[in-house]
Scaffold this motif. Sequence first.
Motif, PDB file in Angstrom:
ATOM      1  N   UNK A 208      31.124  30.173  -3.320  1.00 42.08           N
ATOM      2  CA  UNK A 208      29.863  30.633  -3.903  1.00 42.08           C
ATOM      3  C   UNK A 208      29.372  29.627  -4.939  1.00 42.08           C
ATOM      4  N   UNK A 209      28.075  29.340  -4.935  1.00 44.05           N
ATOM      5  CA  UNK A 209      27.505  28.383  -5.869  1.00 44.05           C
ATOM      6  C   UNK A 209      27.154  29.064  -7.177  1.00 44.05           C
ATOM      7  N   UNK A 210      27.638  28.510  -8.285  1.00 37.45           N
ATOM      8  CA  UNK A 210      27.299  29.021  -9.605  1.00 37.45           C
ATOM      9  C   UNK A 210      26.022  28.364 -10.083  1.00 37.45           C
ATOM     10  N   UNK A 211      25.117  29.146 -10.700  1.00 38.80           N
ATOM     11  CA  UNK A 211      23.846  28.624 -11.185  1.00 38.80           C
ATOM     12  C   UNK A 211      23.901  28.550 -12.702  1.00 38.80           C
ATOM     13  N   UNK A 212      23.528  27.402 -13.249  1.00 39.01           N
ATOM     14  CA  UNK A 212      23.603  27.191 -14.690  1.00 39.01           C
ATOM     15  C   UNK A 212      22.461  26.310 -15.144  1.00 39.01           C
ATOM     16  N   UNK A 213      22.096  26.419 -16.409  1.00 38.58           N
ATOM     17  CA  UNK A 213      21.092  25.522 -16.989  1.00 38.58           C
ATOM     18  C   UNK A 213      21.756  24.313 -17.640  1.00 38.58           C
ATOM     19  N   UNK A 214      23.085  24.222 -17.528  1.00 39.27           N
ATOM     20  CA  UNK A 214      23.818  23.095 -18.090  1.00 39.27           C
ATOM     21  C   UNK A 214      23.611  21.833 -17.280  1.00 39.27           C
ATOM     22  N   UNK A 215      24.322  20.796 -17.678  1.00 36.63           N
ATOM     23  CA  UNK A 215      24.177  19.509 -17.017  1.00 36.63           C
ATOM     24  C   UNK A 215      25.551  18.861 -16.965  1.00 36.63           C
ATOM     25  N   UNK A 216      26.086  18.691 -15.777  1.00 37.44           N
ATOM     26  CA  UNK A 216      27.419  18.119 -15.622  1.00 37.44           C
ATOM     27  C   UNK A 216      27.511  16.738 -16.266  1.00 37.44           C
ATOM     28  N   UNK A 217      26.470  15.918 -16.131  1.00 37.73           N
ATOM     29  CA  UNK A 217      26.503  14.564 -16.668  1.00 37.73           C
ATOM     30  C   UNK A 217      26.427  14.576 -18.195  1.00 37.73           C
ATOM     31  N   UNK A 218      25.583  15.436 -18.749  1.00 37.44           N
ATOM     32  CA  UNK A 218      25.490  15.535 -20.200  1.00 37.44           C
ATOM     33  C   UNK A 218      26.781  16.076 -20.792  1.00 37.44           C
ATOM     34  N   UNK A 219      27.405  17.024 -20.111  1.00 39.39           N
ATOM     35  CA  UNK A 219      28.644  17.613 -20.607  1.00 39.39           C
ATOM     36  C   UNK A 219      29.825  16.660 -20.493  1.00 39.39           C
ATOM     37  N   UNK A 220      29.705  15.632 -19.634  1.00 37.05           N
ATOM     38  CA  UNK A 220      30.789  14.664 -19.429  1.00 37.05           C
ATOM     39  C   UNK A 220      30.196  13.256 -19.539  1.00 37.05           C
ATOM     40  N   UNK A 221      30.046  12.755 -20.782  1.00 35.47           N
ATOM     41  CA  UNK A 221      29.341  11.483 -21.022  1.00 35.47           C
ATOM     42  C   UNK A 221      29.915  10.291 -20.267  1.00 35.47           C
ATOM     43  N   UNK A 222      31.232  10.229 -20.083  1.00 37.83           N
ATOM     44  CA  UNK A 222      31.797   9.102 -19.337  1.00 37.83           C
ATOM     45  C   UNK A 222      31.319   9.134 -17.888  1.00 37.83           C
ATOM     46  N   UNK A 223      31.178  10.322 -17.346  1.00 35.05           N
ATOM     47  CA  UNK A 223      30.642  10.465 -15.998  1.00 35.05           C
ATOM     48  C   UNK A 223      29.176  10.038 -15.962  1.00 35.05           C
ATOM     49  N   UNK A 224      28.431  10.380 -17.007  1.00 35.09           N
ATOM     50  CA  UNK A 224      27.026   9.967 -17.115  1.00 35.09           C
ATOM     51  C   UNK A 224      26.911   8.447 -17.066  1.00 35.09           C
ATOM     52  N   UNK A 225      27.738   7.753 -17.849  1.00 32.86           N
ATOM     53  CA  UNK A 225      27.652   6.294 -17.873  1.00 32.86           C
ATOM     54  C   UNK A 225      28.092   5.679 -16.549  1.00 32.86           C
ATOM     55  N   UNK A 226      28.958   6.368 -15.831  1.00 31.33           N
ATOM     56  CA  UNK A 226      29.352   5.885 -14.508  1.00 31.33           C
ATOM     57  C   UNK A 226      28.205   6.048 -13.513  1.00 31.33           C
ATOM     58  N   UNK A 227      27.501   7.173 -13.605  1.00 31.18           N
ATOM     59  CA  UNK A 227      26.393   7.443 -12.683  1.00 31.18           C
ATOM     60  C   UNK A 227      25.189   6.551 -12.985  1.00 31.18           C
ATOM     61  N   UNK A 228      24.939   6.279 -14.273  1.00 32.69           N
ATOM     62  CA  UNK A 228      23.793   5.461 -14.668  1.00 32.69           C
ATOM     63  C   UNK A 228      24.278   4.259 -15.469  1.00 32.69           C
ATOM     64  N   UNK A 229      24.916   3.309 -14.808  1.00 31.94           N
ATOM     65  CA  UNK A 229      25.451   2.151 -15.530  1.00 31.94           C
ATOM     66  C   UNK A 229      24.332   1.249 -16.041  1.00 31.94           C
ATOM     67  N   UNK A 230      24.566   0.641 -17.181  1.00 32.76           N
ATOM     68  CA  UNK A 230      23.630  -0.346 -17.731  1.00 32.76           C
ATOM     69  C   UNK A 230      24.453  -1.419 -18.421  1.00 32.76           C
ATOM     70  N   UNK A 231      25.243  -2.189 -17.637  1.00 35.90           N
ATOM     71  CA  UNK A 231      26.163  -3.145 -18.250  1.00 35.90           C
ATOM     72  C   UNK A 231      25.468  -4.227 -19.047  1.00 35.90           C
ATOM     73  N   UNK A 232      24.233  -4.551 -18.696  1.00 31.24           N
ATOM     74  CA  UNK A 232      23.492  -5.592 -19.411  1.00 31.24           C
ATOM     75  C   UNK A 232      22.660  -5.028 -20.555  1.00 31.24           C
ATOM     76  N   UNK A 233      22.763  -3.726 -20.791  1.00 33.15           N
ATOM     77  CA  UNK A 233      22.012  -3.046 -21.854  1.00 33.15           C
ATOM     78  C   UNK A 233      20.517  -3.378 -21.768  1.00 33.15           C
ATOM     79  N   UNK A 234      19.995  -3.222 -20.566  1.00 33.48           N
ATOM     80  CA  UNK A 234      18.601  -3.562 -20.316  1.00 33.48           C
ATOM     81  C   UNK A 234      17.656  -2.702 -21.156  1.00 33.48           C
ATOM     82  N   UNK A 235      17.969  -1.396 -21.269  1.00 36.95           N
ATOM     83  CA  UNK A 235      17.102  -0.506 -22.043  1.00 36.95           C
ATOM     84  C   UNK A 235      17.053  -0.927 -23.503  1.00 36.95           C
TER      85      UNK A 235
END
Length: 289
Positions: free
Chosen positions: A1-28
Amino acid sequence: MTAITSGNLLTDHPELYEERFPDPDRLAARWTESVLARHGAGPRVLDVGCGTGRDAAWLHRRAGRDVTGIDTSEAMLAHARRRHPGPRYHRADMRDFDLGATYDAIVCLDSALLHCRTNEELAAFLARCRAHLSPAGLLVAEMRNGAFFLGNTELLDGPRSHTFPWRGAAYTSRTTLWIDHGAQLLRRRRTWTVEDGSDDDGPGRDGSGRDGSAGTEQHSAWRLLFPQELRYFLTTAGFEVLALYDGPGPRTEPPWSEGAAPRETASSDRLHLIARLMTHPSDNGDTTP
């Protein structure tokens, strides 16, 4: 069964966030520094929605700026303090923060500004910026462009899936976007599944399907702002818009590079804003004596 939440897996796990959206050259961060330097901003910078802190830390260490970051996520802030030290990090909401300090520039990257989902919230954020900026201080923002969705449906045509590895597991997101026209919001439904063939704890044990048998459905939304609408809000709040363009930037194709000049268009999917706080009411077109 799928659980519905207003949370954010990537926000809750910052290392996962940086893996999903890498910016090794710090372009931003480099794009931000180029804007700040070009417009002569002083050293004190407030990063609103600083997330994992990697941009704030680059500006602090590499560009020599005195940076403060704010975010509402304790997980992100803890990660920032641990992995990207240097700036001061505070938990605060962009709509009502009061830091008791002034800054030469406020930066708001990666569509953080669009978390102001109503006119009242956007006005409140701009009022907080005005209260925290030094005379002639800069507001620099990078975000999705509401005008891109006028007749363009490429981001709305069906769900999109993306899979990437992290720590021996395969993380898959299935994302559907749609427009809530009445509220002028871009709404997102994202379902996560995680497969690694083990029963180890980790991201996903909250129902995101680390064993592939279940999923977490997460809902979020961003305000869609049009260029002229954004100009109006800023002018009303006491800012002069110096530039408002679609690229190049840190998340455009092709991405920004050193020395790249801004285009004079505002139709692509990203929007880049540079505004200066006006120092006199008359600068806002108010001719009342």
